[in-house]
Each structure stands twice: as structure tokens, then as C-alpha cells.
Design a protein around this motif. Structure first.
Motif, PDB file in Angstrom:
ATOM      1  N   ARG A 294       0.862  -1.111   0.034  1.00  0.00           N
ATOM      2  CA  ARG A 294      -0.186   0.048   0.119  1.00  0.00           C
ATOM      3  C   ARG A 294       0.856   1.003   0.137  1.00  0.00           C
ATOM      4  O   ARG A 294       0.686   2.102  -0.728  1.00  0.00           O
ATOM      5  N   HIS A 295       1.869   0.950   0.846  1.00  0.00           N
ATOM      6  CA  HIS A 295       2.902   2.331   0.723  1.00  0.00           C
ATOM      7  C   HIS A 295       3.305   2.677  -0.328  1.00  0.00           C
ATOM      8  O   HIS A 295       3.256   3.855  -1.135  1.00  0.00           O
ATOM      9  N   THR A 298       0.620   3.850  -3.013  1.00  0.00           N
ATOM     10  CA  THR A 298       0.035   5.358  -2.979  1.00  0.00           C
ATOM     11  C   THR A 298       1.422   6.293  -3.198  1.00  0.00           C
ATOM     12  O   THR A 298       1.015   7.292  -3.926  1.00  0.00           O
ATOM     13  N   THR A 303      -2.738   5.672  -5.711  1.00  0.00           N
ATOM     14  CA  THR A 303      -4.065   5.124  -5.361  1.00  0.00           C
ATOM     15  C   THR A 303      -3.459   3.813  -4.379  1.00  0.00           C
ATOM     16  O   THR A 303      -2.345   3.822  -4.186  1.00  0.00           O
ATOM     17  N   THR A 304      -4.581   3.192  -3.880  1.00  0.00           N
ATOM     18  CA  THR A 304      -4.192   2.041  -3.067  1.00  0.00           C
ATOM     19  C   THR A 304      -4.443   0.908  -4.022  1.00  0.00           C
ATOM     20  O   THR A 304      -5.416   0.830  -4.917  1.00  0.00           O
ATOM     21  N   GLN A 306      -6.425  -1.714  -3.057  1.00  0.00           N
ATOM     22  CA  GLN A 306      -7.828  -1.999  -3.064  1.00  0.00           C
ATOM     23  C   GLN A 306      -8.671  -1.072  -4.227  1.00  0.00           C
ATOM     24  O   GLN A 306      -9.428  -1.489  -4.893  1.00  0.00           O
TER      25      GLN A 306
END
Length: 313
Positions: A294-295, A298, A303-304, A306
Motif C-alpha cells: 500500500r505504501h 500510494t 492510489t491504493t 484496493q
């Protein structure tokens, strides 16, 4: 909505960049289940226009054709001191009513003249980035990207980067399936280095040298492993310092950045094409856990994981 597309051309239009817009939006691909766009080419003065290659094309429509467009594309041409006022006003009106505007290569200067780059990030061909920044100081020029999406204004770098920007917009508005279908017919990658990211890093050059070519191929098949520069240097039979220098010379980037880039591309493919949990995707792509994935998503893609899967899965 993305149905009515108009490409704006000027005298000395670059044929390839005009062809990019035509290839993506101007062909009937309904036999493959793809949408049909209402496509037109317009200029400040309809009639015969000279191209950058010397031959002429006939343009049927004037600036009034922009009035109904969902997307206006500014094709590349030589950079001018002044641009036709009738096109500037038509572009402003299109943006004001909610149309998207996209430039290919030096077409960014027309958007700049219309004031559409003010307060936004933008890009153009690397040969023109300094000139664009100097001429339009209210825009922040990104020199090292394929395109910049500052909705509703999208600017792309030189030549083939226009394909990336156009497919990005199709993907954003009509989904990954449509973008993949068009890309398949064009025999190009549906997206390079990013997908829905706000900007996409310039793809890394392939390594043709014998010294690292085999190692890079091995790395692409072992991205899930925890790898250090020391381990890679040993595999390449070099000292870590020599390896880092050679890697930079042959790929244009550092080992860490190259690995992160390749792992993100793998994670994107897994998020798009599988239903594996994000934690599993993170492990399979070498990020270890969902938080680390996720880091990087982003930081690099804006974006993530998910959100990316919801949009493109």
C-alpha cells in the motif's frame, strides 16, 4: 462520457501524433465489441493543410466542431509564438462545459496558450519541457513522465507517449476491458508503468548488454524473493560498487528503483487478473505484506491496491 472526439490540427501537424489519435478513436472496432467514437479532425481554417512530413491533408471542420466534443485532442505541430484565437476560445469553451482536453507532444503549447495549463502539472516532449516551463510559468512541468492527468486536462510526452495517454483516458472512463481491446488491436501494451496513476514514469530502457541481460531476466522471474544489492552483485560476479555503477549505466536507474518498478507492475497484473487477497499479492510481488504494498502503491501510483482493483479488476 467518451463518445465524441475531435482532434485539432494546425499547419505542419505531425502525422504520427495525428495518427495516434486516429488509431485510438477513429476506427470502427465494433466487430470486437468495442465502442464506436464519433471522430473528427478540425482546424482554425478547414481545407488543405501541410503536414510536418511535407504532404497535405484535407481538413473538413473548423473550430465550431469542438462545441460538441467530449474530448478534444491537440495534435503535435511546430511550436509557435502565437496560436489562432479561434482555437484558443473554442478550447476554453470546451473545458468550461466539462469536456476533457488532451495534448500529444508539442500540442501542450496550444493548451498553454489557452490558459488550460495554469495551476496544473503538465508535460511535453523532453526537448520542449524547459521551453514550456519558461513560456507558461503557472504550470509545473514534469519532465520525466509519459503523461500527466490533471483532469480534465491531460498532457503527454513525445510521440508514442500519446498512445499511453489516450489509452489511459479510455481505461479511466470506459474500463480496463475496453482499453485492453483497443491496445490488442493496435498491438501495443494497454498501459506502461502505471495504469490509473496520476502520472506514469518513463519506462526503463531494456538492457542489451551481455553483462546484466541474463540477470535482469532472472530477476523478473524471482521478484517475490527478498533480494539485496550484495546478493545481486555476487550473482553478477561483481563487487557491490561496480554492480551498482554498471546497473545504472545499463538500465538508467538504481537496482532498488528497478526492482520496485517491476514489482509494482507484477502487483498491478495480479490485482487486475486474479482474486487473490491483497496480502497474497503483496507476498507474490515481493513487497512482503499489504502495508508495504500500500505504501509503494500510494507513493508511485497515487492510489491504493484496493482502489486499483475496484477500478481495473
Amino acid at each position: 462520457m467518451l463518445r465524441n472526439v475531435v482532434t485539432v490540427v494546425l499547419e505542419d501537424v505531425h502525422p504520427f501524433e495525428l495518427g495516434v489519435a486516429t488509431e485510438v478513436f477513429g476506427l470502427d472496432r465494433r466487430d470486437d465489441g468495442l465502442p464506436l467514437y464519433e471522430f473528427a479532425v478540425a482546424s482554425d481554417r478547414p481545407g488543405l493543410l501541410r503536414t510536418h512530413a511535407g504532404y497535405r491533408i484535407e481538413v473538413e471542420h473548423g473550430a465550431e466542431r469542438l462545441a460538441g466534443a467530449d474530448l478534444v485532442i491537440a495534435a503535435a505541430t511546430h511550436v509557435r509564438d502565437e496560436y489562432p484565437q479561434v482555437l484558443i476560445e473554442a478550447l476554453r469553451a470546451a473545458a468550461d462545459r466539462g469536456a476533457r482536453v488532451l495534448s500529444i507532444c508539442s500540442g501542450a503549447f496550444l493548451l498553454g496558450a489557452a490558459g488550460l495549463l495554469d495551476g496544473r502539472r503538465s508535460t511535453t516532449h523532453w526537448k520542449h519541457t524547459e521551453r514550456l516551463a519558461a513560456r507558461f510559468p503557472l504550470t509545473t512541468v514534469e519532465p520525466d513522465v509519459l503523461y500527466v492527468d490533471e483532469d480534465p486536462v491531460i498532457t503527454s510526452a513525445g510521440t508514442a507517449a500519446g498512445i499511453d495517454a489516450c489509452l489511459h483516458l479510455v481505461r479511466k472512463l470506459q474500463g480496463a476491458e475496453v482499453a485492453r481491446g483497443i491496445a490488442r488491436r493496435m498491438v501495443v501494451a494497454p498501459h506502461r508503468d502505471g495504469g490509473q496513476a496520476q502520472f506514469v514514469a518513463r519506462p526503463l530502457p531494456e538492457c542489451d548488454a551481455d553483462s546484466l541481460g541474463g540477470l535482469l531476466e532472472w530477476l523478473r522471474h524471482h521478484l517475490d524473493q527478498e533480494l539485496t544489492v550484495d546478493q545481486l552483485a555476487a550473482r553478477a560476479h561483481m563487487s557491490p560498487r561496480t554492480f551498482a555503477r554498471r546497473f545504472q549505466q545499463e538500465t538508467g536507474t538504481t537496482p532498488h528503483r528497478w526492482l520496485t518498478n517491476q514489482r509494482l507492475l507484477l502487483a498491478q497484473r495480479l490485482l487486475e487478473g486474479t482474486n487473490e487477497p491483497v496480502e497474497t499479492v503483496a507476498s507474490s510481488s515481493g513487497f512482503g505484506n499489504a502495508a508495504t504494498l500500500r505504501h509503494h502503491f500510494t507513493r508511485w501510483l497515487g492510489t491504493t491496491p484496493q482502489a486499483y482493483r475496484r477500478t481495473f479488476g
